[in-house]
Design an enzyme around this catalytic site. Structure first.
Site, PDB file in Angstrom:
ATOM      1  N   THR B 158       5.673   0.857  -1.600  1.00 47.69           N
ATOM      2  CA  THR B 158       4.588   1.756  -1.284  1.00 47.69           C
ATOM      3  C   THR B 158       3.172   1.307  -0.839  1.00 47.69           C
ATOM      4  O   THR B 158       3.098   1.270   0.447  1.00 47.69           O
ATOM      5  CB  THR B 158       4.472   2.780  -2.617  1.00 47.69           C
ATOM      6  OG1 THR B 158       3.852   2.132  -3.604  1.00 47.69           O
ATOM      7  CG2 THR B 158       5.751   3.711  -2.764  1.00 47.69           C
ATOM      8  N   LYS B 184       8.303  -4.092  -6.508  1.00 49.41           N
ATOM      9  CA  LYS B 184       7.072  -3.449  -5.946  1.00 49.41           C
ATOM     10  C   LYS B 184       6.050  -2.967  -6.909  1.00 49.41           C
ATOM     11  O   LYS B 184       6.444  -2.938  -8.060  1.00 49.41           O
ATOM     12  CB  LYS B 184       7.669  -2.122  -5.189  1.00 49.41           C
ATOM     13  CG  LYS B 184       7.965  -1.168  -6.034  1.00 49.41           C
ATOM     14  CD  LYS B 184       7.079  -0.057  -6.559  1.00 49.41           C
ATOM     15  CE  LYS B 184       6.067   0.204  -5.674  1.00 49.41           C
ATOM     16  NZ  LYS B 184       4.971   1.276  -5.954  1.00 49.41           N
ATOM     17  N   THR B 195       2.868  -2.096 -14.307  1.00 49.20           N
ATOM     18  CA  THR B 195       3.324  -0.959 -13.368  1.00 49.20           C
ATOM     19  C   THR B 195       4.247  -1.473 -12.332  1.00 49.20           C
ATOM     20  O   THR B 195       3.618  -2.169 -11.320  1.00 49.20           O
ATOM     21  CB  THR B 195       2.085  -0.396 -12.961  1.00 49.20           C
ATOM     22  OG1 THR B 195       1.565   0.236 -14.187  1.00 49.20           O
ATOM     23  CG2 THR B 195       2.619   0.866 -12.406  1.00 49.20           C
ATOM     24  N   GLU B 282      -4.255  -4.230  -5.739  1.00 47.20           N
ATOM     25  CA  GLU B 282      -5.125  -3.621  -4.634  1.00 47.20           C
ATOM     26  C   GLU B 282      -6.367  -4.103  -4.502  1.00 47.20           C
ATOM     27  O   GLU B 282      -7.145  -4.285  -5.391  1.00 47.20           O
ATOM     28  CB  GLU B 282      -5.082  -2.087  -5.027  1.00 47.20           C
ATOM     29  CG  GLU B 282      -3.808  -1.546  -4.774  1.00 47.20           C
ATOM     30  CD  GLU B 282      -3.520   0.067  -5.459  1.00 47.20           C
ATOM     31  OE1 GLU B 282      -2.541   0.575  -4.851  1.00 47.20           O
ATOM     32  OE2 GLU B 282      -4.585   0.413  -6.168  1.00 47.20           O
ATOM     33  N   ASN B 405      -8.014   3.590  -3.226  1.00 47.95           N
ATOM     34  CA  ASN B 405      -7.816   4.350  -4.412  1.00 47.95           C
ATOM     35  C   ASN B 405      -8.738   5.634  -4.120  1.00 47.95           C
ATOM     36  O   ASN B 405      -8.330   6.552  -4.754  1.00 47.95           O
ATOM     37  CB  ASN B 405      -7.898   3.700  -5.577  1.00 47.95           C
ATOM     38  CG  ASN B 405      -6.764   2.774  -6.005  1.00 47.95           C
ATOM     39  OD1 ASN B 405      -5.854   3.177  -5.913  1.00 47.95           O
ATOM     40  ND2 ASN B 405      -7.011   1.708  -6.233  1.00 47.95           N
ATOM     41  N   SER B 410      -4.717  11.452   0.564  1.00 50.01           N
ATOM     42  CA  SER B 410      -5.056  11.975   1.916  1.00 50.01           C
ATOM     43  C   SER B 410      -4.481  11.215   3.081  1.00 50.01           C
ATOM     44  O   SER B 410      -4.115  10.048   2.904  1.00 50.01           O
ATOM     45  CB  SER B 410      -6.602  12.204   2.025  1.00 50.01           C
ATOM     46  OG  SER B 410      -7.194  11.906   0.958  1.00 50.01           O
TER      47      SER B 410
END
Lengths: 410, 410
Positions: B158, B184, B195, B282, B405, B410
């Site tokens: 993702t 992933k 996670t 991230e 994040n 959006s």
């Protein structure tokens, strides 16, 4: 104060009353290459009682250890605060500098060293320079009576972007007493207890053990309910000084006439001070109230509320004005507390977003998006399990936080 | 995959062997308005055993609940993975979509639904669209045999910025077996367990209870030792499938010949997969290994290491290349574990910075700054109390994390 822009959540500095029996002075020790005042001395008249709460860090500063020892005596004549150097993790050298500065203050004031309290804030790991600390406290003593509340509030600040203080009044046996509090803190903010130095002075007369009891209770619902980044300082200290000059009969316990009124005023003052720290959260652009109800206990609700408040994903979603309630579910789920996915409901600004395990029928994001576009955000979670409830306050997580903290020491 | 730039810590996709008894297919269900493959089907030959570990979130997705139920059977014939929609917190609608898709996969493969496993990843709170999910799994079944390891690794991603997979070999009774893992995850990464969705396939023959035992052990030292943001997903799942096609005698327990070799290979594979997730953290610009020793127990060391790894102030200091060891002291202090300030020592990249409660004599920041300027950072903390030790891996906290994040949905 740094050159960081003033927080958009800042509020104006209030008008504060004098507190009989308290004198204030500031001076420039020069802990950093600056000309601002960085040493603050408060001198209290004889008969002042004291209470305090300190960080639960296992690696506290020598100032914290000194306050813990001196609190056992219950009386206070002085308070020294250094800004720009936290003196934490500085071994015997730092402990000695702290002790010498406190001894000098006691000597100047004419009291026992055990009646003087100390706090230092700033970079960790650099011993407080002894000569500067002593020269600083001497100069601050010479200046006693000349500093305003704004002066001392500014002098204890470090990365704070605006000075934070508040006042309350209460009636005790027909006598009006005042409470004034001033506080510093904006990063490394987490329970327990919220990272900060906070000082409260009142002209009420309160026996030290009862003052301690009241401060503990207020702390649990205020300073221990705020978080900016979940990091806990080595220096957190809140001290309350009661000079007894107001002239009423001393409060000795919860049954003393006026005790409830004073307790309410103290609680209210602490809440405002705590919320001011959140409003100066590093990089904060939104003030967030998180209310959890329906938990199996108040403690459980508190832990779930903090799990939400400390989640980087929740905080960045709020920064982005994104009604990402899925991240709230995630944060509830990770708290490790009893929760039933299919009983959970979530509101943003009073608008129900999710109930019974899924998004509500006909969910309209528009009012929620409008709420999140403001500076004051409210998230309510009901767990549907019991009567436990808690409220915590936090800020969003923005680029500003990264900018401030990726380049603080340099 | 998003348009986020590839992580600077990315490593090239490796050459991976085939695993006898495993067929792969992908398809585009269109969970988002995109043309990329977002449904993955793995089909396993009869005789495949399975083990798994799932999130400890109290609010898991229906896929997680389904995997937990199906793991009790111990055999697997299929795995369906959806990307773009996590199906978490979607109530009965989401649970039904998951069950229907799994039933369809079982029907296509010709097995019991209890032999099919499922995982979904993406936004929380939107029910998996049933029609798309069923059409997707049909198309993926029709494509079985046509997808490479790279194809399936890409299809399960993702916000990942690069595809993450690894392989190992082991000798069991003179027979070479292979293990392939793909994974992933890049945000919402925390124990327990880190996670992610991770899948491991091997041609070794292993009884399901022993495979579970080995996976649990490997998980504790690998997936449970990484953190990016301290946030725990509602969907975390790692599954291991053993087809038994290699032709050796089945491993039934730790005394079976070759069990040690397989366990070592599995542990090593899991560590590489876990570290790859951190490398895709991230906004990550640095890979950080945190080693804690001298704690009162391994568990205590683990909690202290995670307190350091999850501290926003430590992570932003690393992002800024700042040898701010004071923040490491802070994070040790807040962990709530036994620690003695004056016994603590801290190293950055092997260089001792602080010892016995203060900075070392003649501390030279230059070599530490040079270490922090690189992409691989090592922080070592010795508590001086006991024999407990732990190692965890994390990334730094940068503007990139905020950008990703604050504007994900959006």
């Amino acid at each position: 104060m740094t050159t960081t822009p003033i927080s958009p959540l800042a509020t104006p500095f209030p008008t504060l009353p004098e507190v009989a029996g308290v004198r204030r002075g500031t001076a420039t020790a020069g802990y950093k290459p600056w000309t601002r005042a960085d040493v603050t001395l408060l001198a209290f008249d004889e008969g002042t009682s004291v209470a305090g709460v300190t960080t639960r860090s296992k690696c506290p500063s020598p100032e914290v250890e000194l306050c813990r020892r001196h609190l056992a005596w219950g009386t206070a004549r002085g308070l020294v605060v250094n800004a720009g150097n936290s003196n934490a993790f500085t071994g015997i050298t730092g402990a000695e500098a702290c002790a010498k500065q406190v001894a000098e203050a006691a000597n100047l004031i004419g009291c026992e060293p055990a009646e003087v309290f100390a706090a230092s804030t700033g970079v960790i790991g650099v011993p407080l320079p002894q000569a500067k600390a002593i020269a600083g406290v001497r100069a601050a003593h010479a200046a006693l009576g000349s500093a305003s509340w704004l002066d001392v509030t500014t002098a204890i600040g470090t990365t704070d972007t605006f000075p934070k203080a508040a006042a309350r009044e209460a009636m005790i046996g027909g006598v009006k007493v005042v409470l004034v509090g001033f506080i510093k803190g904006s990063g490394m903010i987490a329970p327990d207890m919220a990272t900060m130095l906070g000082f409260i002075a009142t002209d009420a007369a309160i026996a030290a053990p009862f003052l301690q009891q009241l401060l503990d209770a207020a702390n649990r619902r205020t300073f221990s309910c705020i978080t900016v980044d979940g990091d806990t300082s080595t220096s957190d200290t809140v001290l309350a000084f009661a000079t007894g000059k107001a002239g009423h009969a001393e409060l000795e316990g919860p049954d003393s006439p006026g005790a409830d009124a004073f307790a309410a005023a103290l609680h209210d003052l602490c809440r405002e001070l705590a919320q001011l720290v959140v409003r100066d959260g590093e990089g904060a652009t939104r003030f967030v109230e998180i209310r959890v109800s329906g938990a199996v206990s108040d403690d459980s609700a508190h832990r779930i509320a903090l799990s939400i408040a400390n989640s980087p994903l929740v905080k960045t979603a709020i920064a982005g004005g994104d009604a990402n309630w899925g991240r709230v579910v995630m944060a509830v789920g990770k708290a490790g507390e009893p929760a039933e996915r299919d009983l959970l409901s979530i509101r943003f600004g009073g608008v129900e977003v999710a109930a019974r395990g899924m998004v509500v029928d006909g969910y309209d994001e528009a009012p929620v998006a409008a709420h999140l576009a403001g500076q004051e955000v409210e998230i309510t979670v009901d767990l549907g399990l019991g009567d436990g409830r808690a409220t915590v306050w936090t800020s969003d997580l923005t680029h500003g936080y990264i900018s401030i903290n990726a380049d603080y020491r340099s």
